[in-house]
Design a protein around this motif. Structure first.
Motif, PDB file in Angstrom:
ATOM      1  N   ASN A 168      24.682  79.466 -30.554  1.00 31.14           N
ATOM      2  CA  ASN A 168      25.281  80.584 -31.283  1.00 31.14           C
ATOM      3  C   ASN A 168      24.464  81.037 -32.485  1.00 31.14           C
ATOM      4  N   ASN A 169      23.231  80.546 -32.600  1.00 26.86           N
ATOM      5  CA  ASN A 169      22.382  81.102 -33.648  1.00 26.86           C
ATOM      6  C   ASN A 169      20.930  81.128 -33.190  1.00 26.86           C
ATOM      7  N   VAL A 170      20.057  81.691 -34.018  1.00 29.73           N
ATOM      8  CA  VAL A 170      18.662  81.887 -33.628  1.00 29.73           C
ATOM      9  C   VAL A 170      18.023  80.559 -33.250  1.00 29.73           C
ATOM     10  N   ALA A 171      18.236  79.532 -34.078  1.00 31.04           N
ATOM     11  CA  ALA A 171      17.581  78.242 -33.852  1.00 31.04           C
ATOM     12  C   ALA A 171      17.968  77.656 -32.504  1.00 31.04           C
ATOM     13  N   SER A 172      19.289  77.699 -32.175  1.00 31.16           N
ATOM     14  CA  SER A 172      19.713  77.069 -30.930  1.00 31.16           C
ATOM     15  C   SER A 172      19.193  77.840 -29.714  1.00 31.16           C
ATOM     16  N   TYR A 173      19.212  79.186 -29.776  1.00 25.34           N
ATOM     17  CA  TYR A 173      18.663  79.954 -28.660  1.00 25.34           C
ATOM     18  C   TYR A 173      17.172  79.691 -28.500  1.00 25.34           C
ATOM     19  N   ALA A 174      16.456  79.653 -29.636  1.00 24.49           N
ATOM     20  CA  ALA A 174      15.010  79.409 -29.569  1.00 24.49           C
ATOM     21  C   ALA A 174      14.750  78.036 -28.949  1.00 24.49           C
ATOM     22  N   PHE A 175      15.580  77.046 -29.325  1.00 26.47           N
ATOM     23  CA  PHE A 175      15.407  75.700 -28.786  1.00 26.47           C
ATOM     24  C   PHE A 175      15.600  75.692 -27.269  1.00 26.47           C
ATOM     25  N   LEU A 176      16.645  76.370 -26.788  1.00 27.58           N
ATOM     26  CA  LEU A 176      16.900  76.403 -25.358  1.00 27.58           C
ATOM     27  C   LEU A 176      15.767  77.119 -24.615  1.00 27.58           C
ATOM     28  N   MET A 177      15.243  78.179 -25.256  1.00 27.09           N
ATOM     29  CA  MET A 177      14.139  78.911 -24.639  1.00 27.09           C
ATOM     30  C   MET A 177      12.925  77.994 -24.494  1.00 27.09           C
ATOM     31  N   VAL A 178      12.641  77.229 -25.569  1.00 28.51           N
ATOM     32  CA  VAL A 178      11.515  76.291 -25.515  1.00 28.51           C
ATOM     33  C   VAL A 178      11.739  75.284 -24.393  1.00 28.51           C
ATOM     34  N   PHE A 179      12.987  74.808 -24.271  1.00 28.68           N
ATOM     35  CA  PHE A 179      13.308  73.844 -23.216  1.00 28.68           C
ATOM     36  C   PHE A 179      13.028  74.431 -21.831  1.00 28.68           C
ATOM     37  N   VAL A 180      13.490  75.682 -21.603  1.00 30.04           N
ATOM     38  CA  VAL A 180      13.307  76.296 -20.287  1.00 30.04           C
ATOM     39  C   VAL A 180      11.819  76.521 -19.995  1.00 30.04           C
ATOM     40  N   LEU A 181      11.095  77.019 -21.018  1.00 22.47           N
ATOM     41  CA  LEU A 181       9.663  77.254 -20.810  1.00 22.47           C
ATOM     42  C   LEU A 181       8.943  75.938 -20.522  1.00 22.47           C
ATOM     43  N   PHE A 231      23.596  73.525 -13.358  1.00 22.03           N
ATOM     44  CA  PHE A 231      24.931  73.994 -13.726  1.00 22.03           C
ATOM     45  C   PHE A 231      25.325  73.532 -15.125  1.00 22.03           C
ATOM     46  N   TYR A 232      24.924  72.307 -15.450  1.00 21.82           N
ATOM     47  CA  TYR A 232      25.189  71.791 -16.786  1.00 21.82           C
ATOM     48  C   TYR A 232      24.516  72.681 -17.827  1.00 21.82           C
ATOM     49  N   PHE A 233      23.265  73.055 -17.546  1.00 20.01           N
ATOM     50  CA  PHE A 233      22.521  73.877 -18.494  1.00 20.01           C
ATOM     51  C   PHE A 233      23.191  75.239 -18.667  1.00 20.01           C
ATOM     52  N   MET A 278      18.294  65.162 -20.787  1.00 14.08           N
ATOM     53  CA  MET A 278      19.259  66.245 -20.950  1.00 14.08           C
ATOM     54  C   MET A 278      20.287  65.899 -22.024  1.00 14.08           C
ATOM     55  N   ALA A 279      20.661  64.620 -22.079  1.00 16.70           N
ATOM     56  CA  ALA A 279      21.591  64.199 -23.130  1.00 16.70           C
ATOM     57  C   ALA A 279      20.968  64.450 -24.493  1.00 16.70           C
ATOM     58  N   GLY A 280      19.657  64.131 -24.610  1.00 18.99           N
ATOM     59  CA  GLY A 280      18.932  64.375 -25.857  1.00 18.99           C
ATOM     60  C   GLY A 280      18.960  65.851 -26.211  1.00 18.99           C
ATOM     61  N   VAL A 281      18.689  66.698 -25.189  1.00 22.56           N
ATOM     62  CA  VAL A 281      18.683  68.151 -25.411  1.00 22.56           C
ATOM     63  C   VAL A 281      20.046  68.601 -25.940  1.00 22.56           C
TER      64      VAL A 281
END
Lengths: 256, 284
Positions: free
Chosen positions: A30-43, A20-22, A243-246
């Motif tokens: 809100n930009n390419v870098a942050s979305y890409a980072f989250l995608m890497v995290f999920v993968l 739920f936090y995620f 998660m805090a680091g993320v």
């Protein structure tokens, strides 16, 4: 899905809260870098879970039309002063495409992370962790144990009702009911002979269950011990630190 | 209406390699006008077998002939009504299929689905409520106000009302009291005398011995034996493998054998048993 990996062994409460936090912090990107980072995290999380990736793709399937509809809507209806393509009320612009891509990413991220939760956690673990998380609400007289009991009974009833439905459908088909034939009204009418018996038998199953529980001494509102005890361990602490680091990296990457 | 299974295999969830096999290469013939009992342990494939006869399930391979009608894996879900009209099916705990607000309407439901006009369906309901041993005063009651046993009779009436040529019974007497059980079984035997083909799934070997003309034994998705009940219950190999149990009379006869009685073939019904005992007591 049975399996064994770090994610499976995590305390279900941690998994539940982090999911739920995620879902919450996805909206910070809100930009390419942050979305890409989250995608890497999920993968990365998917990789660590050792769950076959095919199951995640399958998890997308029921949401396919919703995703498509939202993405197309965003792409064509975002107002812009610099349209790439324009036809009557439809406008395709760079801004629209970017927003559509972000929305698409959000869907993928949220669906993947919740699929990860449901694949690596049994429903009963989820209901246990909801009970544990809601525990503080007892202070305001919220019936936490009852709610948790309702949840686990509801989960228990799902396969039972599916069985019951197939049985009743077979019985009515043998009496000449044709499902999926004729117009809309006729099709809806064909479900009456299923729904009524299903209601009747659900009530009788529920009644039997109540009797069975009472005869085994169930009394509500008493301090009950647990058969499955949730154990918080060091790896759960580390997951929270992780998660805090993320979150910090995400806050650093997003544009203001 | 003769029913013939030709190399029928059925696997559940055919795209899953771990799938359970429901039927493994089953071939058999169920003769017209006979009372055939199917026995076997839970999970041996009895219910799967009979659900093929009215195409509730379709074979993964092989074919089933029901009279002139052929059912294969490609059989379309449309136009199954004539088949289902001719093959009536009483499920386990059939009272769970009741839904109308009166008993009469519920009995008329089947016939009307098969295109019988309302007036004729009403007549059928009148007739069938008597056949199952409830009076016509029950017709206007709500099925949900009846007792479990009465609901079962209404459900059976609902199946018989479509006047099927073949009647499939999946443990129709489960949970009934002994008197009710006998009445229901006698009712089906009566239906057979009226020219119907009866197929009975049961765990009660006494019912098999008392009512069936033919029997089939299923084990692990296959038919392991078939023949007259007398022959099958005397098949020592089947008993040794623990594929079936004996009717009470046969068990009693076995015990008598230990006390110097002798039976060429085990008697399977009480009347057979008493005749044999009488002969052996007075004959010697």
């Amino acid at each position: 899905m049975p399996g064994d990996s770090l994610i499976y062994r995590l305390d279900p409460r941690v998994k539940f809260l982090i999911t739920f936090y995620f879902i919450g912090i996805v909206f910070l990107a809100n930009n390419v870098a942050s979305y890409a980072f989250l995608m890497v995290f999920v993968l990365f999380a998917v990789l660590v879970s050792k769950v076959n990736f095919i199951f995640f793709i399958k998890g997308l399937r029921p949401m396919f039309w919703l995703i498509l509809f939202t993405v197309v809507l965003q792409a064509f209806f975002t107002p812009s002063n610099h349209p790439i393509w324009h036809w009557s009320f439809l406008t395709l612009s760079k801004e629209g495409l970017v927003i559509a891509t972000y929305i698409f990413m959000r869907f993928i991220l949220i669906i993947f992370i919740s699929t990860l939760l449901t694949l690596t956690t049994t429903p009963i673990e989820i209901s246990d962790s909801i009970e544990s998380i809601l525990k503080p609400l007892r202070v305001i007289k919220f019936p936490v144990t009852q709610v948790a009991l309702m949840l686990s009974i509801a989960l228990r009833f799902v396969p039972l009702l599916i069985d019951e439905t197939t049985k009743i459908m077979d019985a009515q088909r043998a009496r000449g009911v044709d499902f999926g034939e004729g117009g809309l009204i006729k099709r809806i009418k064909a479900f009456v002979p299923i729904l009524i018996p299903l209601f009747v038998s659900s009530f009788s199953i529920a009644y039997d269950l109540a009797i069975a529980m009472e005869s085994r001494g169930y009394k509500d509102g008493q301090g009950r011990s647990k058969y499955r005890v949730l154990q918080w361990s060091m790896r759960d602490n580390w997951t929270i630190v992780f998660m805090a680091g993320v979150t910090i990296i995400l806050l650093f990457l997003r544009s203001y | 209406m003769q029913i013939e299974f030709k190399h029928v295999t059925h696997s559940y969830e055919s795209n899953n390699p771990m799938s359970g096999l429901g039927l493994a290469d089953v071939s058999c013939t169920i003769n017209s006008g006979k009372f055939t009992a199917i026995v076997g342990k839970t999970g041996s494939g009895k219910s799967t077998l009979v659900r093929h006869i009215n195409a509730l399930l379709k074979p993964t391979s092989g074919e089933i002939l029901v009279g002139e009608r052929k059912i294969t894996s490609e059989t379309n879900n449309k136009n199954l009504k004539p088949l289902r009209k001719n093959v009536g099916m009483v499920f386990q705990f059939p009272e769970s299929q009741l839904f109308e607000d009166t008993v009469e309407k519920d009995i008329m439901f089947g016939p009307q689905n098969f295109g019988v006009p309302e007036k004729d369906a009403k007549e059928a309901a009148q007739e069938m409520i008597d056949v199952v041993g409830l009076g016509s005063e029950y017709l206007q009651k709500s099925p949900f106000d009846l007792s479990g046993g009465q609901m079962r009779r209404v459900a059976i009436a609902g199946v018989l009302a479509s006047d099927p040529e073949t009647i499939i019974l999946d443990e129709p007497t489960a949970g009934l009291d002994p008197v009710g059980r006998k009445e229901i079984m006698d009712l089906f035997k009566e239906q057979q005398k009226n020219g119907k083909t009866i197929i009975l799934i049961t765990h009660n070997m006494d019912d098999v011995a008392n009512y069936a003309d033919e029997m089939m034994v299923m084990h692990d998705s296959q038919i392991v034996a078939s023949g007259t009940p007398k022959a099958v219950f005397n098949d020592q190999e089947l008993l040794d493998k623990n594929y079936l149990t004996l009717p009470q009379s046969a068990i009693f006869a076995q015990k008598l054998q230990a006390k110097n009685f002798h039976f060429d073939q085990l008697p399977i019904t009480i009347s057979e048993l008493t005749t044999e005992i009488k002969q052996q007591i007075h004959g010697d």
